[in-house]
Write an enzyme that holds these catalytic residues in place. Structure first.
Site, PDB file in Angstrom:
ATOM      1  N   LYS A 107      31.809  35.228  13.021  1.00 42.34           N
ATOM      2  CA  LYS A 107      32.871  33.995  12.668  1.00 42.34           C
ATOM      3  C   LYS A 107      33.607  34.017  14.096  1.00 42.34           C
ATOM      4  CE  LYS A 107      33.410  34.511   7.882  1.00 42.34           C
ATOM      5  NZ  LYS A 107      32.808  35.815   7.511  1.00 42.34           N
TER       6      LYS A 107
HETATM    7  O1  LIG Z   1      33.445  31.581   3.402  1.00 44.03           O
HETATM    8  C1  LIG Z   1      32.910  32.639   3.445  1.00 44.03           C
HETATM    9  C2  LIG Z   1      32.491  33.049   4.413  1.00 44.03           C
HETATM   10  C3  LIG Z   1      31.915  34.264   4.683  1.00 44.03           C
HETATM   11  N1  LIG Z   1      31.851  35.106   3.865  1.00 44.03           N
HETATM   12  C4  LIG Z   1      31.467  36.580   3.916  1.00 44.03           C
HETATM   13  O2  LIG Z   1      30.394  36.782   3.028  1.00 44.03           O
HETATM   14  C5  LIG Z   1      30.331  38.200   2.302  1.00 44.03           C
HETATM   15  C6  LIG Z   1      30.600  37.940   0.954  1.00 44.03           C
HETATM   16  O3  LIG Z   1      30.776  39.326   0.533  1.00 44.03           O
HETATM   17  P1  LIG Z   1      30.536  39.618  -1.185  1.00 44.03           P
HETATM   18  O4  LIG Z   1      30.416  40.873  -1.294  1.00 44.03           O
HETATM   19  O5  LIG Z   1      29.291  39.101  -1.558  1.00 44.03           O
HETATM   20  O6  LIG Z   1      31.495  38.739  -1.837  1.00 44.03           O
HETATM   21  C7  LIG Z   1      31.687  38.709   3.336  1.00 44.03           C
HETATM   22  O7  LIG Z   1      30.878  39.354   4.460  1.00 44.03           O
HETATM   23  C8  LIG Z   1      32.492  37.837   3.741  1.00 44.03           C
HETATM   24  O8  LIG Z   1      33.203  37.837   4.768  1.00 44.03           O
HETATM   25  C9  LIG Z   1      32.418  34.952   2.768  1.00 44.03           C
HETATM   26  O9  LIG Z   1      32.644  35.566   1.748  1.00 44.03           O
HETATM   27  N2  LIG Z   1      33.013  33.473   2.604  1.00 44.03           N
END
Ligand SMILES: O=c1ccn([C@@H]2O[C@H](COP(=O)(O)O)[C@@H](O)[C@H]2O)c(=O)[nH]1
Length: 306
Positions: A107
């Site tokens: 990001k």
């Molecule tokens: O809008 C967003 C952007 C990035 N993320 C990232 O994705 C994963 C989600 O992890 P889960 O365990 O499947 O919830 C995490 O690395 C976030 O930083 C997001 O969730 N939302």
């Protein structure tokens, strides 16, 4: 004697095309590699560099020949300092060597001159952390990302730019109005559509993707609730037609389900790249259980996306 300049290296097959081939072969799923402290403990590992190494080794062995895309979350490596970054470098290289595409979730977004250095760090094929794609934040201005957009185009890598994120806190900023009345997230998507349209002819699917939370179906001011934006800064299905991939975090642990995706995306459904981290990783450290959980997600998503 004047030196003859080296001929330019031919660019790799563009990321968008490689992504299409990977999801056709392995299914429409990105698995997040997020070594949370809690997961290290649940896996019986130390919350230290050894635990991080073993966690990543297990996930790589279990999934590198199975998933189309993996998404290491840089934060969980950075917290261990330079030794954590070394593990991240190895993890990226090991997944790529086994045929998985690596989308590094960092990001990044900064003023243009600094952005050039971030682009070099992740999108220059000679860089230690070179990845197939990275996540970028446009909230210092979309055009500030130009060095990364240009280097991605030149090196055949991809970017995923945050548009409308999965967390509820993102709404007020991302639904705010630009000077022309368009919502901020819609403006980001329109700019990505222009980047994809500018891709050389012959690339049917662009390399400039967007991040859209899978959690936003049916949410007021979310995605797909109105034909117009309904005055609430939400996104329409037409906004999602960017000619490139849509990364969809938020499935599993954040509550979204595969069956939410058709209403969320409408005609943009085939561009979906759903992402799941904790809801796969919680099945470890057993490699067979990690593979079975991944298979279940791929099956459920393929049934919806095709
Ligand atoms: O809008 C967003 C952007 C990035 N993320 C990232 O994705 C994963 C989600 O992890 P889960 O365990 O499947 O919830 C995490 O690395 C976030 O930083 C997001 O969730 N939302």
């Amino acid at each position: 004697m004047t030196e003859t300049p080296a001929p330019p290296r031919p660019a790799a097959t563009p990321f968008g095309e490689r992504l299409r081939a990977a999801t056709a072969a392995r299914g429409p799923l990105c698995v997040g590699v997020d070594p949370h402290a809690g997961l290290l403990r649940e896996w019986g590992l130390g919350e230290d560099i050894g635990g991080l190494e073993r966690f990543c080794g297990t996930v790589t062995e279990a999934l590198a020949d199975k998933v189309a895309v993996v998404k290491p979350q840089s934060a969980f490596f950075e917290r261990f300092g330079s030794r954590g970054i070394a593990v991240l470098e190895r993890t990226v290289a090991d997944f790529r060597a086994a045929g998985a595409l690596v989308l590094l979730d960092v990001k990044r977004g900064d003023i243009g001159s600094t952005m050039g250095a971030y682009a070099d760090a992740y999108l220059d094929p000679a860089a230690p952390l070179f990845s197939d794609a990275v996540t970028l934040s446009p909230y210092l201005g979309f055009e500030a990302l130009r060095p990364a957009l240009d280097l991605a185009r030149a090196s055949g890598s991809g970017v995923f730019v945050l548009a409308r994120t999965s967390n509820p806190e993102g709404g007020p900023l991302q639904r705010a109005r630009c000077a022309d009345g368009r919502g901020v997230a819609a403006d980001v998507l329109a700019r990505l559509a222009r980047e994809n349209a500018a891709t050389a002819a012959g690339s049917p699917f662009g390399s400039f993707g967007a991040v859209v939370g899978a959690t936003l179906a049916g949410v007021p001011g979310g995605v797909g609730a109105h034909e117009g934006d309904g005055g609430d800064g939400g996104l329409t299905h037409a906004d999602l037609d960017i000619g490139g991939p849509l990364l969809l975090p938020g499935l599993g642990a954040q509550g979204a389900r595969p069956e939410d995706l058709p209403a969320l995306l409408g005609p943009a459904l085939p561009a979906a790249l759903p992402s799941v981290s904790r809801d796969v990783l919680r099945h470890g450290p057993d490699r067979g259980a990690l593979r079975s959980a991944t298979d279940r997600w791929i099956g459920e998503l393929a049934a919806v996306i095709g």
